[in-house]
Write a protein that holds these residues in place. Structure first.
Motif, PDB file in Angstrom:
ATOM      1  N   ARG A 142       0.817  -1.223   0.000  1.00 47.93           N
ATOM      2  CA  ARG A 142       0.000   0.000   0.000  1.00 47.93           C
ATOM      3  C   ARG A 142       0.852   1.276   0.000  1.00 47.93           C
ATOM      4  O   ARG A 142       0.483   2.266  -0.621  1.00 47.93           O
ATOM      5  CB  ARG A 142      -0.986  -0.044   1.163  1.00 47.93           C
ATOM      6  CG  ARG A 142      -2.059  -1.115   0.954  1.00 47.93           C
ATOM      7  CD  ARG A 142      -3.266  -0.891   1.808  1.00 47.93           C
ATOM      8  NE  ARG A 142      -3.075  -1.315   3.168  1.00 47.93           N
ATOM      9  CZ  ARG A 142      -3.379  -2.524   3.648  1.00 47.93           C
ATOM     10  NH1 ARG A 142      -3.903  -3.446   2.846  1.00 47.93           N
ATOM     11  NH2 ARG A 142      -3.182  -2.823   4.910  1.00 47.93           N
ATOM     12  N   GLN A 143       1.996   1.243   0.660  1.00 46.12           N
ATOM     13  CA  GLN A 143       2.842   2.436   0.638  1.00 46.12           C
ATOM     14  C   GLN A 143       3.409   2.676  -0.761  1.00 46.12           C
ATOM     15  O   GLN A 143       3.493   3.826  -1.214  1.00 46.12           O
ATOM     16  CB  GLN A 143       3.997   2.296   1.637  1.00 46.12           C
ATOM     17  CG  GLN A 143       4.862   3.561   1.745  1.00 46.12           C
ATOM     18  CD  GLN A 143       4.059   4.790   2.140  1.00 46.12           C
ATOM     19  OE1 GLN A 143       3.330   4.775   3.136  1.00 46.12           O
ATOM     20  NE2 GLN A 143       4.180   5.873   1.373  1.00 46.12           N
ATOM     21  N   SER A 144       3.767   1.597  -1.476  1.00 42.20           N
ATOM     22  CA  SER A 144       4.295   1.783  -2.828  1.00 42.20           C
ATOM     23  C   SER A 144       3.219   2.328  -3.763  1.00 42.20           C
ATOM     24  O   SER A 144       3.522   3.067  -4.712  1.00 42.20           O
ATOM     25  CB  SER A 144       4.865   0.468  -3.371  1.00 42.20           C
ATOM     26  OG  SER A 144       3.847  -0.497  -3.552  1.00 42.20           O
ATOM     27  N   ILE A 145       1.965   2.002  -3.504  1.00 37.56           N
ATOM     28  CA  ILE A 145       0.863   2.542  -4.314  1.00 37.56           C
ATOM     29  C   ILE A 145       0.700   4.021  -4.040  1.00 37.56           C
ATOM     30  O   ILE A 145       0.498   4.821  -4.962  1.00 37.56           O
ATOM     31  CB  ILE A 145      -0.440   1.770  -4.035  1.00 37.56           C
ATOM     32  CG1 ILE A 145      -0.269   0.292  -4.368  1.00 37.56           C
ATOM     33  CG2 ILE A 145      -1.587   2.349  -4.850  1.00 37.56           C
ATOM     34  CD1 ILE A 145      -1.381  -0.593  -3.830  1.00 37.56           C
ATOM     35  N   LEU A 146       0.816   4.418  -2.772  1.00 36.83           N
ATOM     36  CA  LEU A 146       0.790   5.847  -2.446  1.00 36.83           C
ATOM     37  C   LEU A 146       1.972   6.560  -3.089  1.00 36.83           C
ATOM     38  O   LEU A 146       1.829   7.657  -3.633  1.00 36.83           O
ATOM     39  CB  LEU A 146       0.811   6.040  -0.931  1.00 36.83           C
ATOM     40  CG  LEU A 146      -0.484   5.728  -0.179  1.00 36.83           C
ATOM     41  CD1 LEU A 146      -0.232   5.737   1.325  1.00 36.83           C
ATOM     42  CD2 LEU A 146      -1.579   6.742  -0.536  1.00 36.83           C
TER      43      LEU A 146
END
Length: 218
Positions: A43-47
Motif C-alpha cells: 500500500r505504501q508503494s501505491i501511495l
C-alpha cells in the motif's frame, strides 16, 4: 499495463493494484487514482506511485472479512482460493500461500462513496465475476478486466472470464489486448466477444458502455 487511452483529468479506480504499476502510469497520464489493495506491504508503494487514496480492501459481491491467499509470486494472489491453487498446481510452481484476513467492499458502494469513475481497472485473479456482480444494476462508463482464454491449461480460467463478460452482456462494446497491443480489427459486441476468448491465452479486455461508445465515435 493499461493500453486504453486514459485522459488527463479522469478519476479512475484501480482494483487489485498490487505494487501500483498501473496506478503509476495512470497518474503519469494526469488521472486521479483511487486504489484498492488488500496486501498491506504494497500500500505504501501505491501511495508513492501517486494514488490519492489507497483502500485496504478487496472488492467482492459480499461485504465481510474473508480469507485472502497471497502467493510467493504475488501476481497470483486472490480471494478466489480454488482458482489460485488450481493455477499453482497446473503451472507446477508448488508455491506456499500465506493466508490473511481481508475486508471486502462492493463495487456499487465504491461508486456511491466516490461519485463514480471515468475508468475502472479490475485485476483480481479469477475473482472478476464477483466484482462485476457487486455492481448490482450499475453500469460504469469504461472498464478493463483481466481475461484468461482458450489457450490456458485450465478451462476453469476461461470459464471465469466467460462469466464476467456474460454478466456485462450487451450493455458494452469489447476490445481485447494481449502482450501490450490490441488484437482484433475493432471493438466488438458481446455476441462476438466470447469468440475472442478462444483465440487468445490471456490479457485484458476493455469494455465501454454502449452509449459512451456511441458518443465517442467521430
Amino acid at each position: 499495463m493499461s493500453i486504453y487511452p486514459l485522459k488527463s483529468g479522469w478519476k479512475v479506480l484501480d482494483i487489485g493494484s498490487n505494487r501500483g504499476e498501473w496506478t503509476r502510469e495512470a497518474v503519469r497520464l494526469g488521472c486521479t487514482v483511487v486504489a484498492c489493495e488488500p496486501i498491506a506491504k504494497y500500500r505504501q508503494s501505491i501511495l508513492d506511485a501517486g494514488a490519492e487514496v489507497v483502500l485496504p480492501v478487496a472488492v467482492s459481491d459480499i461485504e465481510d472479512s474473508v480469507t485472502f491467499h497471497i502467493g510467493q509470486d504475488d501476481r497470483f494472489s486472490s480471494i478466489h482460493g480454488e482458482w489460485v491453487r488450481e493455477a499453482d498446481s497446473a503451472f507446477g510452481w508448488n508455491h506456499q500461500f500465506e493466508l490473511v484476513q481481508a475486508d471486502t467492499i462492493r463495487l456499487d458502494r465504491l461508486l456511491w462513496l466516490f461519485g463514480g469513475f471515468d475508468f475502472i481497472k479490475i485485476d483480481t485473479e479469477g475473482h472478476e465475476p464477483a466484482v462485476i456482480r457487486s455492481l448490482g444494476e450499475l453500469r460504469p462508463k469504461r472498464m478493463s478486466l483481466e481475461f484468461h482464454g482458450g489457450g490456458n491449461i485450465l478451462q476453469s480460467l476461461r470459464q471465469s472470464s466467460v462469466e464476467a463478460l456474460t454478466l456485462l452482456g450487451t450493455d458494452y462494446r469489447y476490445r481485447f489486448a494481449s502482450e501490450s497491443r490490441y488484437w482484433g480489427s475493432d471493438w466488438v459486441r458481446f455476441d462476438h466477444a466470447i469468440g475472442w476468448l478462444d483465440l487468445l491465452p490471456w490479457g485484458d479486455v476493455y469494455c465501454i458502455r454502449e452509449d459512451i461508445f456511441a458518443s465517442e465515435q467521430p
